[in-house]
Enzyme design. Structure first.
Site, short mmCIF file in Angstrom:
data_model
loop_
_atom_site.label_atom_id
_atom_site.label_comp_id
_atom_site.label_asym_id
_atom_site.label_seq_id
_atom_site.Cartn_x
_atom_site.Cartn_y
_atom_site.Cartn_z
N ASN A 1 -13.19 16.00 -9.37
CA ASN A 1 -12.49 15.28 -10.42
C ASN A 1 -11.99 13.91 -9.99
O ASN A 1 -11.75 13.04 -10.82
CB ASN A 1 -11.32 16.12 -10.95
CG ASN A 1 -10.42 16.61 -9.86
OD1 ASN A 1 -10.86 17.24 -8.90
ND2 ASN A 1 -9.13 16.32 -9.97
N GLN B 1 -15.65 18.91 -14.91
CA GLN B 1 -16.03 17.49 -14.94
C GLN B 1 -17.52 17.28 -15.19
O GLN B 1 -17.92 16.19 -15.59
CB GLN B 1 -15.65 16.83 -13.60
CG GLN B 1 -14.16 16.73 -13.34
CD GLN B 1 -13.45 15.73 -14.23
OE1 GLN B 1 -14.09 14.87 -14.85
NE2 GLN B 1 -12.14 15.84 -14.33
N HIS C 1 -12.16 19.13 -23.47
CA HIS C 1 -11.46 17.84 -23.63
C HIS C 1 -11.90 16.76 -22.66
O HIS C 1 -11.53 15.60 -22.82
CB HIS C 1 -9.94 18.04 -23.55
CG HIS C 1 -9.38 18.15 -22.18
ND1 HIS C 1 -8.80 17.08 -21.54
CD2 HIS C 1 -9.29 19.19 -21.33
CE1 HIS C 1 -8.37 17.47 -20.34
NE2 HIS C 1 -8.66 18.75 -20.20
N THR D 1 -5.40 36.39 -30.37
CA THR D 1 -6.18 35.94 -31.53
C THR D 1 -6.89 34.64 -31.21
O THR D 1 -6.28 33.70 -30.69
CB THR D 1 -5.25 35.74 -32.74
OG1 THR D 1 -4.62 37.00 -33.03
CG2 THR D 1 -6.02 35.28 -33.96
N CYS E 1 3.26 8.62 -6.08
CA CYS E 1 4.57 8.14 -6.52
C CYS E 1 5.07 8.86 -7.77
O CYS E 1 6.25 8.91 -8.01
CB CYS E 1 4.55 6.65 -6.77
SG CYS E 1 3.53 6.15 -8.14
#
Lengths: 390, 135
Positions: free
Chosen positions: A155, A183, A205, A243, A328
């Protein structure tokens, strides 16, 4: 205000309008809003038909039987279910897992949890190009090994692993083989039969589909079920009860349908854009490509800049939606463990940037990125050149 | 990877100083501190004329907060008497640029570079080189 240029497709992608339209149709009260388990009436049957259609579309892309798919909430859950579920289900066979040091956290943290349950885990390290040597996997196998988990494409760097070779050696040793393809789906051909993959994690996605849906392929001839992580309801043979979210599944089906139709044209187009970007910035002083320059996804370009401070570089690139290997903003404070595994030092990890392109990327955007990145690097390099006097 | 590189934590004031072009650096005195491993490496330099500093400039491998701070210090020192090197108020910089506590170490590197600059001045003053009075 200048519009931010999106080049973070490896993190997530915009929803394709065609996917959105099919999802919306599922949410219409006249179409497929029913519970697909309620097949005693037409509402449930329509929903079940839509789920079946979507399963066909996913299965078609990876060459499996639709019945071999389990719907999940995404690749993270698929990875958890594959690694933990398969390891636990096959615990009688052995309690040793082999994976790599550069897997997604969804795999690594699953392995860490298994270690707390008495399993042992071997983490195979990549070489400096990010490649995992299949022979290193083979060398890590023991009589106790029940599962090997190796991602198809990384990734962060996009480096592609030789999963077919690893699949062959796992099959030879009768060890289950899991592949995280989050990926790579839609960017690389995947044939679970030919590649001898037993479990495969995919999501939607990363390929202009909806967030919140994924699937796990389970090779029916090798592992009919895994120990579930969720309980109640009995849906999906009890492997993943709950479901089914028909609109999400339908969106994933449409995503995979589009990939199947357009992949042959899209991959070279995106690769050309990625190469155009690289050609535009490769000449900058101190620039280093992270990962294998050849065997990597068409969409990913990961670079580090020597002698440029990472936070300032990121700040200078605020007009770009890209990713960095910096620590960071993470809770771990460790920076990119993937780039560290490739031997990059603190400074190069901090100054690393991942550009990832996709369906809606354009040449004009690439040219803008080249200019913005070049300006930011040149400015910071001038500012940090301590050997200069005036 | 961390996604969405944004500038949420930086003020417009900091942006204004961070974005300034690199300054020319004088050549009479120079002080350097830090390293890339420490996360900040800073060098200040200036010309000295009539006990005052001119062409105060710096080079820095540092985060935006510290680069902005360096620009501010250089601005404050330009034309100031040399003794001002010993009186750079770090607390003011912290407040002005909202420098977070975790960057206190880097701020000290900035201070060390200025101190090194002052030490260089004193060494040169004591040596035979001295500082000529210029027109």
């Amino acid at each position: 205000m200048t519009e931010v240029i999106y080049m973070d497709y490896a993190a997530t992608t915009p929803l394709d309008p065609r996917v959105r339209d099919r999802m919306l149709a599922c949410m219409d009260h006249t179409v497929a809003f029913g519970n697909p388990s309620s097949t005693t009436h037409s509402f449930g049957k329509r929903a079940a038909d839509e789920v079946a259609r979507s399963a066909e579309e996913v299965a078609s892309l990876i060459n499996c039987d639709p019945a071999e798919l389990v719907w999940t909430s995404g690749a993270t859950e698929s990875d958890n279910l594959a690694v933990i579920g398969a390891a636990q289900f096959r615990a009688m066979r052995g309690r040793h897992i082999v994976t790599t040091a550069i897997e997604h956290k969804a795999v690594l943290e699953s392995c860490e949890w298994l270690a707390t349950q008495g399993f042992t885990v071997t983490y195979v390290r990549p070489n400096e190009l990010g490649q995992i040597d299949p022979d290193a996997i083979k060398a890590a196998l023991t009589a106790e090994t029940s599962l090997v988990s190796v991602m198809h494409a990384n990734n962060e760097t996009g480096v592609i692993q030789d999963v077919a070779a690893i699949g062959a050696l796992c099959r030879d040793q009768d060890v289950l083989f899991h592949v995280d393809a989050a990926q790579s789906v839609g960017k690389l051909p995947i044939n679970v039969r030919e590649m001898q993959i037993d479990l495969l994690s995919v999501n939607a996605h990363k390929a202009c589909g909806p967030k919140g849906v994924g699937a796990l392929y389970l090779n029916a001839e090798r592992i009919r079920r895994v120990t579930p992580l969720l309980f109640g309801g009995g849906q999906q043979r009890g492997i993943r009860p709950g479901t089914l979210p028909v609109h999400q599944i339908s969106g994933m089906g449409e995503t995979m349908r589009i990939l199947g139709e357009e992949m042959a044209a899209e991959v070279p187009r995106i690769r050309d854009l990625r190469d155009r970007l690289w050609a535009g910035i490769a000449g900058l002083p101190g620039l280093m490509l992270n990962g294998d320059p050849v065997n990597r996804l068409c969409s990913v370009l990961n670079v580090s800049v020597a002698h440029v401070e990472g936070e300032s570089l990121r700040y200078g690139l605020a007009g770009l939606a890209i990713s960095s290997g910096s620590a960071c903003n993470t809770a771990t404070g460790e920076g990119s463990y993937v780039l560290r595994s490739l031997g990059r030092n603190d400074q190069l990890v901090e100054s690393s940037v991942r550009f990832s392109l996709g369906r809606f990327s354009t040449a004009a955007e690439v040219d803008q990125v080249v200019e913005i990145f070049g300006d930011a690097v040149a400015r910071l390099q001038r500012l940090s050149r301590l050997d200069e006097h005036s | 990877m961390d996604s969405n590189i944004a500038s949420q934590r930086y003020s417009a004031h900091l942006e204004a100083y961070f974005s300034r072009p690199a300054l020319n650096m004088g050549q009479d005195i120079r002080g350097e501190a830090g390293s890339e491993r420490q996360g900040a490496r800073i060098c200040f330099a200036a010309d000295v004329r009539d006990n005052c500093m001119h062409n105060v400039g710096f080079r820095a491998f540092a985060c935006p907060h510290i680069i902005a701070g360096c620009h501010r210090v250089a601005e404050q020192l330009e034309g100031a008497r040399i003794e001002a090197l010993a009186q750079v108020p770090l607390e003011n910089l912290k407040a002005e640029f909202d420098i977070p506590i975790e960057k206190a170490g880097k701020l000290l590197i900035l201070k060390d570079a200025i101190d090194a600059c002052y030490a260089d001045y004193q060494v040169r003053l004591a040596s035979s080189r001295g500082f000529p009075t210029r027109q």
